[in-house]
Write a protein that holds these residues in place. Sequence first.
Motif, PDB file in Angstrom:
ATOM      1  N   SER A 103     -31.815  71.623  85.626  1.00 12.27           N
ATOM      2  CA  SER A 103     -31.572  71.411  87.043  1.00 12.27           C
ATOM      3  C   SER A 103     -30.557  72.459  87.487  1.00 12.27           C
ATOM      4  CB  SER A 103     -31.031  69.998  87.293  1.00 12.27           C
ATOM      5  OG  SER A 103     -30.846  69.771  88.675  1.00 12.27           O
ATOM      6  N   TYR A 106     -28.055  73.997  93.275  1.00 15.36           N
ATOM      7  CA  TYR A 106     -28.952  73.970  94.430  1.00 15.36           C
ATOM      8  C   TYR A 106     -28.512  74.878  95.582  1.00 15.36           C
ATOM      9  CZ  TYR A 106     -31.080  69.733  92.407  1.00 15.36           C
ATOM     10  OH  TYR A 106     -31.726  68.829  91.605  1.00 15.36           O
ATOM     11  N   VAL A 149     -35.218  69.908  91.184  1.00 12.87           N
ATOM     12  CA  VAL A 149     -34.641  70.624  92.322  1.00 12.87           C
ATOM     13  C   VAL A 149     -34.777  69.779  93.584  1.00 12.87           C
ATOM     14  CG1 VAL A 149     -36.787  71.837  92.910  1.00 12.87           C
ATOM     15  CG2 VAL A 149     -34.584  72.850  93.523  1.00 12.87           C
ATOM     16  N   THR A 159     -36.964  75.067  98.627  1.00 11.26           N
ATOM     17  CA  THR A 159     -36.644  75.597  97.309  1.00 11.26           C
ATOM     18  C   THR A 159     -37.715  75.267  96.281  1.00 11.26           C
ATOM     19  OG1 THR A 159     -34.383  75.017  97.919  1.00 11.26           O
ATOM     20  CG2 THR A 159     -34.746  75.820  95.679  1.00 11.26           C
ATOM     21  N   GLU A 208     -35.904  63.654  94.967  1.00 18.64           N
ATOM     22  CA  GLU A 208     -35.903  65.041  94.533  1.00 18.64           C
ATOM     23  C   GLU A 208     -37.222  65.308  93.809  1.00 18.64           C
ATOM     24  OE1 GLU A 208     -32.413  66.315  92.469  1.00 18.64           O
ATOM     25  OE2 GLU A 208     -31.033  65.319  93.873  1.00 18.64           O
TER      26      GLU A 208
END
Length: 326
Positions: A103, A106, A149, A159, A208
């Motif tokens: 992960s 971000y 993400v 993203t 997510e």
Amino acid sequence: MSDTATKNSLTQANLTKPKSNKKNRSYGLRGGKRVYDGYNDERKVKDRKKKEKQRLGYETFAKDFPRTNNALPGKYNNKIITGDSAEVLRRLPDNCVDIVITSPPYNFGLDYSEHEDTDDWRAYFDKLFSVFDECVRVVKYRGRIIVNVQPLFSDYIPTHHIISKFFLDKGLIWKGEILWEKNNYNCKYTAWGSWKSPSSPYLKYTWEFLEIFCKGDLKKPGNKEDIDINDDEFKSWVNAKWSIAPERDMKKYGHPAMFPEKLVLRALKLFSFRGDIVLDPFNGVGTTTLTAHHFGRNYIGIDCSAEYCKTAKQRIIDSGGILKWT
């Protein structure tokens, strides 16, 4: 016409109306459930296999990667390493880890120990993709890459789509997408954008994404005795919406964006075998490496923060063989 005559006329019409049968009914019963009778017939594709071959499917985009897998050098096995992930990964041979679970930051502006989390978006993706380039190289033929993400919705940057396009352009196969429903109900925040107006409403999300890719082939070989997912887990987890609470101990470990061990566990058991080598190039305080360690996988974790790496190592030592939620 009188009410009596009207009633008699309607009754006679009903008596003479042809009785419906299962063939022309809108609904029917199947397996004790009420379903639309003609649904399966309407949805059936004739010559399905022929049309699948005609479309080529993922073969349209997939790259033919080298198929020779290599051993991970012993000095990297079951290690947590402080350093720049791209630089560390360049020391590894091609095709030497089975699965990446990670992960990345971000770019939200969070307070990481050794990372500035507010970059120009082009710079952010340049740095991120320099690491992912190495991940593609070091993952074995038939290995997997799983990226957790969340898009930054306030910047309107998708993203997850941009990352997915990167891996597709590299020739990986898109295996699927899992929605991680966090149940934190951030939709309750009063950030509605143009209130009660179509001018510019602001959408909120409680989930997510986990984007999943395969290198070279959808099927990963492994020994039957190294499978550790049971029947109920498999049936539940292939439903690609996972309801898992967010990590609650982030203050304890001094990290602003941890994912929970349950999330990593599901990904490991569903997409890897015991004994596989797990890589997290953004290891943070070590949730991936901790979970891999306790479920019979080997691991390599990399992070630029010496503080986080120290915490990640200590978590393995302190856990005493039992994850905190089991």
